[in-house]
Design a protein around this motif. Structure first.
Motif, short mmCIF file in Angstrom:
data_model
loop_
_atom_site.label_atom_id
_atom_site.label_comp_id
_atom_site.label_asym_id
_atom_site.label_seq_id
_atom_site.Cartn_x
_atom_site.Cartn_y
_atom_site.Cartn_z
N ASN A 16 0.82 -1.20 0.00
CA ASN A 16 0.00 0.00 0.00
C ASN A 16 0.87 1.27 0.00
O ASN A 16 0.53 2.28 -0.62
CB ASN A 16 -0.92 0.00 1.22
N TYR A 17 2.01 1.18 0.68
CA TYR A 17 2.93 2.32 0.73
C TYR A 17 3.37 2.74 -0.68
O TYR A 17 3.38 3.92 -1.00
CB TYR A 17 4.15 1.98 1.59
N ILE A 18 3.71 1.76 -1.51
CA ILE A 18 4.15 2.15 -2.86
C ILE A 18 2.99 2.62 -3.73
O ILE A 18 3.17 3.47 -4.59
CB ILE A 18 4.97 1.05 -3.57
N LEU A 19 1.80 2.09 -3.48
CA LEU A 19 0.63 2.63 -4.22
C LEU A 19 0.48 4.11 -3.91
O LEU A 19 0.17 4.92 -4.79
CB LEU A 19 -0.65 1.89 -3.83
N GLU A 20 0.73 4.47 -2.66
CA GLU A 20 0.57 5.87 -2.26
C GLU A 20 1.75 6.76 -2.67
O GLU A 20 1.58 7.95 -2.86
CB GLU A 20 0.38 5.96 -0.73
N HIS A 21 2.95 6.19 -2.74
CA HIS A 21 4.14 7.02 -2.94
C HIS A 21 4.80 6.90 -4.31
O HIS A 21 5.67 7.70 -4.62
CB HIS A 21 5.19 6.70 -1.86
N ASN A 22 4.45 5.89 -5.09
CA ASN A 22 5.20 5.66 -6.33
C ASN A 22 4.29 5.52 -7.55
O ASN A 22 4.54 4.68 -8.42
CB ASN A 22 6.07 4.41 -6.19
#
Lengths: 477, 477
Positions: A268-274
Motif C-alpha cells: 500500500n505504501y508504494i501505491l501511495e508514494h510511487n
C-alpha cells in the motif's frame, strides 16, 4: 543560487522565479527541446532552448547522456505532455557524452544488454523506476516494523555455525588459498584462520534473531544472505536481501496475521508514494506481454494486481487440504504435472504452488501445518506428531514469497530433533539456552526482498531488481 | 484476550480494565512484587501477587529469567517508583529459569562475561538500552535520507574488484579448501570458483554508489562492510555496518553541510524518542567513571554531550591549519605525542585528532583538504596539485566518525592517478565510464555505524554496540 530537483520543479506546476537545475540529457529534439532527467522522478522536465541565441558548438554538445546545468524561467508549458517547462536563459555542459559511443542510446535496449551495462542501466526509465520502487519498499519495511514496536537487529554476516541448514554456503577465509596450514592428520588447521575456526557467509539471521526476540520481544532483520547453489534461473541469486521478523509470545496464527498485514502495508505504501513509477512499469509490462500468447499474459495489470493483494484476504489452507485439492486436480489426473501428487507427505513443487495460487484460489495463499519431514529442525511439532507449525505464503507469478514457522520452544523436543538430524548440541548451545531459561512460544518468518520487488515491479528476472546481481560465474562491478 | 506490552501499560498511567501481559521476570521480591520486563521499554512493570491466594509451588517458579503470563488489573501504584502496577489475578509460568544455573543473575556482571553470553545480554538493562538505541538510530538514518530525497541502494557484499583499496579483504570461495584446482603455471584456477574469478567481501559500497548517484541523483547505502585486519582493539570490528551517501552535483562544502545536518538530525531523533534509555545509560556511565581519575572522566554527561553536538556548529579546519595548530601545541613541543608533527604532509594519528577535538576546539571538527599522498585515488585533486577535496569528521571520545570527499570527476586526472598506483583500468572500466558519459561534480562520505552507536550510548567498547561482534579469533554465535 541553489539548484532545484526536477521533482520539485514539476510539483510546483506554476510560473515562478528563476530556476537552476542540473541533470542528464535524455533527448534533444529539433535543436530546441531538451528532455532533462536528474533521477528525482521518472519524469523529465522540458527545457526549451532558443537556439538562435546559443552558440552552435555548445548546442552540439547537448547529446543523450550529457550532464548539463540549466538556468532559466519556469513557465506554463505551451506544448502537451507537461504542465510546466523551463525557458532556458543560460546553459552549461558539465560533462559530455559521446553521441555514438554512449551505450544508453535513446532506443529500446534488451535487458541482457543492460545487465552488461548495469552501471548505466538506471539511466533508463525502466531501471530508474525499479530502483526507486526498491528503495520505497525498503523504507516502507523499516517504517512498518518501527511503527509496530519492532527493533531492527543486525545479525552477523560471517557465521561460525553451519547448522542453519538453509542451503550451501560460501567459505570466508584469510588462509593462504594454495597452501593452507594443515593439522597433523592432514586436515586444514582452521585455528590459524582469521576467526580461529571455519567460517561461512550466513544463509539466515533467524537463529540469532530468536535470541533477541526472547529479550526485546519483537525484532526484525533486514540484511544480505547467501546461497552457494549453482542455480542459474530467473528466480535465484547467490546474494540476496532478506527480512526476518521474530516475535516472542506469538503463535503461528499470529505469524500469519503479521505476515499478511505487513505485506499489505508495504504494498500500500508504494501505491501511495510511487504512482508514476508503477504506471510506467504497468505500461511496460503490457507492451512486453503483447508478443506473448494470451494464456501467458498476466491476468491483471500491475497496479490492479497490487491493489488486489492489498484489498483481499489471503486464503489460508492446510497442507493436508492442499494435497487433497492437488490430488483431485485436472493436471494431476491428466498427468500434466512433472511431479504427480499421489500421497500425503510429498514436497510441493513450484508447479503445484502455482496451480493452487493461479488456477485454484486465484489469490495469495498461506499454506500451513506441513509434514515435519520436509521442514527445518527448529519448527514446532504439532500434537499429531507428524506435522509442524510451518507456513509458506505463495504469490501469483512469484511462488513462495514468505516462509515462516512457530519455533520449537520445548528443550527436549528440540534436542531430539537435532539428534535425529546429527546437529551437534555444542554447535547451538546458545540456541538451546533460549529453551532452558524462560522459554516461550515464539514465531517468525523470512521474506526474500527481491521476490517482493519482482512482484511490485512486474519484472520477470530477479537479476533486474537488484543493482549488481551475484550469480554463478558472475560478480561483475 | 489480547496481551499488552509493558510499554503500552506504563504509558496508559490510569486504572483500566483487566490486562494481560507476557514477559520475563527480572526480580521477585518478598514473595509479592514481580518486576516484569518484555523488552518493549527499559522499564519493568510491577506485578503485585497476593501470595496467600497462590499455590506455593507456582510461586517458587517465579525466578529471575522465567517467562510468565500475568492476568490482572492495572491500578494506581501504592508504592513509589512507578505510577501504575498490576494486581495479579492469574499467573502462569510459560518457561522456567533455574534460579542458580541462569547466567544473568540480578547483579552486576562484567561486560566481558556478558560478551561470552551475548545471546542473553539483552536481558540486562544496559544492553537492551544499547540495542534499542541502535535500532532507533538505524531508523532515524533511513528516515533522514528518505525525507531528503535520497534512494536507498543495496551495493554488493561479494565483490570481484580488489581496487577499493580501503583495507585487507576476506576471500569468498567454494573451491576445495585443501586441494583447489590449479592452472598449468601452478596458480589457483579461480575460473572454477563459484563466480569464475577471485572474490572478496566488500570494504565499501562507495564506487557502486557513485554509479547510482550519477543517474538517480542522491543515493545512500546502509550495509555490512569487512576488514580482515588483525586489530584487536576496542574500536575495530572485522564486520561492521556502514552508511554511505553519494550525491551528484554536490561539492565538498555541500558534503560537509550534509554530513553535519545528518548527524545532528539522527542524534536529535534519539533525544526525542529514547529518553528512558539515554537517561539510564547516562547514569551507568557516571557510575562506571566514578572509579576513574577525574581527568579520564567524560567532560559532559551523555545527554548533555549529545545535545551539545546537536546544538553547536562543527568547527571546519583545513588540514594545513590543523598542522600549524598541532606543530605549535604543548604536547608536540614537550614531545608528549608518540608521533611528533614536524612537517606538512604527516598523516594524523588518533592522538593528534583527539588533541584537536578534545583539547583545542572542544567540539566536533571537520578537517578538509588533506595531502593527496595520504588519501585514496578517487578523491578530487585541488588546483594546488598537492591536496585533495577530502574531509574527516572527528568526534570527542570517538575520533574519526565520518570520512568523505568530493570525487575526481575528470577522466584524465583519474586515469593518471590510477596509473601511478598500479590500479588497472580494466578492473574499474565501469567506474571510468562515469567520467566518460555525463560526468559531473559529486561527493559522498562513509559513516561507521558502530562508532555512532558508541557515541550515542557512551559505551567504550565497539564489541558492546553490535549484537554478535566479529573480531580476530572470534565468530561465536
Amino acid at each position: 543560487m541553489t539548484s532545484n530537483t526536477v521533482a520539485e520543479l514539476l510539483a510546483q506546476k506554476t510560473k515562478t522565479e528563476k530556476v537552476s537545475v542540473k541533470g542528464w540529457v535524455r533527448t534533444f529534439r529539433a535543436n530546441r527541446f531538451i528532455a532533462l532527467n536528474d533521477g528525482s522522478t521518472l519524469n523529465n522536465i522540458q527545457c526549451v532552448v532558443d537556439f538562435e541565441n546559443f552558440n552552435e558548438n555548445l548546442l552540439k554538445r547537448i547529446t543523450t547522456g550529457a550532464a548539463i546545468h540549466v538556468l532559466g524561467e519556469l513557465v506554463e508549458s505551451q506544448g502537451k505532455g507537461q504542465s510546466v517547462e523551463i525557458q532556458v536563459k543560460e546553459l552549461e555542459v558539465l560533462g559530455d557524452s559521446h553521441p555514438v559511443d554512449y551505450p544508453i542510446q535513446p532506443k529500446k535496449h534488451s535487458f541482457e544488454f543492460l545487465r552488461k551495462n548495469a552501471h548505466l542501466r538506471t539511466r533508463t526509465n525502466t531501471f530508474s523506476a525499479v530502483m526507486r520502487l526498491r528503495s520505497s519498499l525498503s523504507f516502507a519495511i523499516h517504517k512498518y516494523f518501527t511503527e509496530n514496536g519492532f527493533y531492527n537487529m543486525h545479525t552477523p554476516i560471517i557465521t561460525g555455525s553451519d547448522a542453519e541448514g538453509a542451503g550451501e554456503m560460501f567459505r570466508v577465509s584469510t588462509l593462504d588459498a594454495k597452501h593452507p596450514p594443515l593439522n597433523e592428520d592432514g586436515s586444514i588447521n582452521y585455528k590459524e584462520d582469521f576467526f580461529g575456526k571455519e567460517t561461512n557467509l550466513t544463509v539466515s539471521g533467524q537463529l540469532e534473531a530468536e535470541t533477541y526476540a526472547m529479550s526485546l520481544g519483537k525484532v526484525y532483520t533486514f540484511g544480505p544472505t547467501f546461497r552457494a547453489e549453482n542455480s542459474n534461473t530467473s528466480r535465484h541469486l547467490a546474494e540476496f536481501w532478506m527480512i526476518e521478523p521474530e516475535v516472542a509470545f506469538m503463535d503461528l496464527d499470529g505469524n500469519m496475521d503479521l505476515a499478511e498485514d505487513f505485506l499489505k502495508d508495504v504494498l500500500n505504501y508504494i501505491l501511495e508514494h510511487n504512482a508514476d513509477d508503477l504506471e510506467f512499469l504497468e505500461k511496460r509490462l503490457i507492451d512486453e506481454e503483447k508478443s506473448k500468447p494470451q494464456t501467458e499474459r498476466s491476468p491483471m495489470p500491475l497496479i490492479e494486481k497490487i491493489k488486489f493483494v492489498v484489498d483481499n484476504n489471503f486464503k489460508r489452507v492446510s497442507y493436508t487440504e492442499a494435497i487433497d485439492i492437488l490430488r483431485n486436480s485436472k493436471p494431476n489426473k491428466k498427468k500434466k504435472f512433472n511431479y504427480l501428487i499421489s500421497e500425503w507427505g510429498a514436497d510441493l513443487q513450484s508447479e503445484h504452488e502455482r496451480y493452487l495460487v493461479e488456477k485454484h484460489f486465484k489469490c495469495p495463499v498461506i499454506l500451513f501445518d506441513y509434514p515435519a519431514d520436509i521442514k527445518a529442525f527448529y519448527m514446532r511439532l504439532n500434537e499429531d506428531g507428524k506435522t509442524v507449525r510451518a507456513m509458506d505464503i505463495l504469490f501469483p507469478g512469484i511462488g513462495e514469497m514468505v516462509g515462516g514457522s512457530q519455533r520449537e520452544e520445548r528443550l527436549e523436543v528440540l534436542k531430539e530433533k537435532m539428534k535425529a538430524l546429527d546437529i551437534p548440541e555444542e554447535e547451538l548451545w546458545w540456541y538451546l539456552d533460549l529453551r532452558k531459561y524462560g522459554t516461550a512460544v515464539h514465531s517468525g518468518f523470512g521474506l526474500g526482498f527481491e521476490r517482493l520487488v519482482m512482484f511490485a515491479t512486474g519484472m520477470g528476472n530477479i537479476r533486474d531488481v537488484i543493482p549488481y546481481p551475484r550469480t554463478p560465474q558472475n560478480a561483475e562491478f
